[in-house]
Design a protein around this motif. Structure first.
Motif, short mmCIF file in Angstrom:
data_model
loop_
_atom_site.label_atom_id
_atom_site.label_comp_id
_atom_site.label_asym_id
_atom_site.label_seq_id
_atom_site.Cartn_x
_atom_site.Cartn_y
_atom_site.Cartn_z
N ARG A 123 -3.21 6.21 6.66
CA ARG A 123 -2.92 7.11 5.55
C ARG A 123 -4.20 7.80 5.06
NH1 ARG A 123 -0.06 4.09 1.01
NH2 ARG A 123 0.13 6.20 0.18
N GLU A 144 -6.37 10.31 -6.84
CA GLU A 144 -4.94 10.10 -6.67
C GLU A 144 -4.60 8.65 -6.32
OE1 GLU A 144 -3.65 12.92 -3.79
OE2 GLU A 144 -4.28 14.66 -4.97
N ASN A 145 -5.63 7.87 -6.01
CA ASN A 145 -5.43 6.46 -5.63
C ASN A 145 -6.46 5.61 -6.36
OD1 ASN A 145 -3.47 6.65 -3.06
ND2 ASN A 145 -4.94 8.32 -2.94
N ARG A 183 -2.97 1.47 5.96
CA ARG A 183 -3.90 2.00 4.95
C ARG A 183 -4.91 2.95 5.57
NH1 ARG A 183 -8.81 -0.29 3.07
NH2 ARG A 183 -8.42 -1.93 4.59
N THR A 239 0.81 -1.22 0.00
CA THR A 239 0.00 0.00 0.00
C THR A 239 0.84 1.27 0.00
OG1 THR A 239 -0.13 -0.16 2.41
CG2 THR A 239 -1.95 -1.07 1.16
N GLN A 240 2.16 1.16 0.18
CA GLN A 240 2.98 2.36 0.13
C GLN A 240 2.93 3.00 -1.26
OE1 GLN A 240 4.29 3.74 2.84
NE2 GLN A 240 3.26 2.06 3.89
N GLU A 241 2.57 2.21 -2.29
CA GLU A 241 2.51 2.75 -3.63
C GLU A 241 1.19 3.45 -3.89
OE1 GLU A 241 3.29 -0.47 -6.22
OE2 GLU A 241 5.29 -0.87 -5.42
N GLY A 242 0.25 3.36 -3.04
CA GLY A 242 -1.05 3.99 -3.22
C GLY A 242 -2.09 3.30 -2.37
N LEU A 243 -3.10 4.05 -1.99
CA LEU A 243 -4.18 3.47 -1.20
C LEU A 243 -5.03 2.57 -2.08
CD1 LEU A 243 -5.22 6.62 0.84
CD2 LEU A 243 -4.35 4.49 1.80
N THR A 244 -5.34 1.37 -1.58
CA THR A 244 -6.17 0.43 -2.31
C THR A 244 -7.21 -0.18 -1.37
OG1 THR A 244 -4.66 -1.41 -1.85
CG2 THR A 244 -4.30 -0.17 -3.90
N GLU A 264 -5.13 11.86 5.11
CA GLU A 264 -5.66 12.63 3.98
C GLU A 264 -6.88 13.45 4.40
OE1 GLU A 264 -4.56 13.09 1.03
OE2 GLU A 264 -3.10 11.50 0.64
N CYS A 279 -9.59 9.65 -4.07
CA CYS A 279 -9.71 8.50 -4.98
C CYS A 279 -9.04 8.79 -6.33
CB CYS A 279 -11.18 8.16 -5.19
SG CYS A 279 -11.96 7.38 -3.76
#
Length: 301
Positions: free
Chosen positions: A282, A123-124, A279, A92-97, A286, A121
């Protein structure tokens, strides 16, 4: 029960949590996509294996016994650990999923969260956000939501809260109403229909706005902020409305803003066990960064 708990499988925990949170076999079955009769047999087998009654069964549903309450605490810890491990494994460090559900009062849910969550969303792309707008307190222990926005910090439960932002409210009415019924002093408010919350459905004292003006009982009442705003837009009377909602209701004007205003706060509430789920941390960060600026932007308009 302590020795037996250590031998339980996660699938047993999932069954138990689903029934405990839904407080019924049918609700738990829907959550797990199982047949209620199958779920009932699995609950019975789990109770037999533990040598303890976990639920009091009645026509009203399934309520936890003291043994069930103890297992609930353990089960939530296991669930949190598994969710954290899945987050770590999914990178998840590459993006929130994944899916995140946030509960909020309907004013916040209608006028703030859609644009804030849309930006997150965008941005992720792998993130799925669910906004639950309900005029009541959310039960995070039952996983009604992953986190919640409230108008008061919690005083009980294994919950953490963080001040999110302040917001402002004023008396408002439609231009059409004010042309027909000019208001020049605060003591005239009692002579006008006031729109507000249904008194016995006010779930937090911070929402009891009408009492702040010492006015009469609300002539038009709803547990929904959106309904109240739309009533005022139609020219039905005066409402104590959120300043951040005014850009969405251009028919409304503030009434006597130099004589009456309110300030309230939003708090971000999370279950204490979720602090180990990166997750969720983070996503919460936001919200903390974006919600105050969105309130400021809308109030400035």
């Amino acid at each position: 029960m302590g020795c037996a708990v250590a031998e339980l499988k996660w699938d047993d925990m999932r069954v138990f949590l689903a029934v405990a949170r839904a407080e019924s076999l049918s609700g738990g079955a829907r959550a797990l996509r199982l047949d209620p009769a199958t779920l009932g047999r699995r609950v019975s087998r789990l109770e037999d294996a533990l040598g303890a009654v976990l639920f009091v069964k009645s026509p009203q549903g399934y309520a936890l016994t003291s043994a069930g309450e103890r297992l609930m605490s353990r089960a939530v810890e296991v669930e949190t650990a598994i969710r954290g491990a899945r987050d770590d494994a999914s990178g998840t460090q590459e993006g929130l999923t994944g899916q995140i559900r946030i509960g909020a009062p309907d004013g916040c849910a209608n006028y703030l969260l859609p644009q804030v969550c849309s930006a997150i969303c965008a941005e992720n792309p792998g993130l799925e956000v669910q906004i639950v707008a309900l005029p009541r307190v959310f039960n995070l222990s039952k996983r009604e939501a992953d986190m919640a926005i409230t108008v008061s910090p919690p005083s009980t439960g294994r919950l953490t809260s963080q001040h999110l932002t302040e917001y402002h409210l004023h008396l408002m009415a439609s231009r059409e109403y004010l042309r027909a019924h000019p208001i020049t002093a605060l003591d005239q408010v009692k002579d006008h229909p006031v729109i507000g919350y249904i008194p016995d459905l006010i779930f937090d004292a911070e929402l009891d706005y009408v009492s702040e003006i010492g006015g009469p009982r609300a002539a038009l009442a709803s547990n929904s902020v959106s309904v109240q705003i739309n009533w005022a837009r139609s020219g039905a009377g005066l409402v104590i409305g959120h300043d951040f909602a005014r850009p969405f209701a251009p028919e409304l004007e503030r009434v006597l803003p130099d004589q009456f205003s309110l300030k309230r706060s939003f708090y971000l509430v999370r279950h204490a066990d979720d602090r180990n789920i990166p997750r969720l941390g983070r996503f919460a960060a936001e919200l903390v960064a974006r919600v105050p600026s969105e309130v400021a932007r809308l109030e400035a308009r």
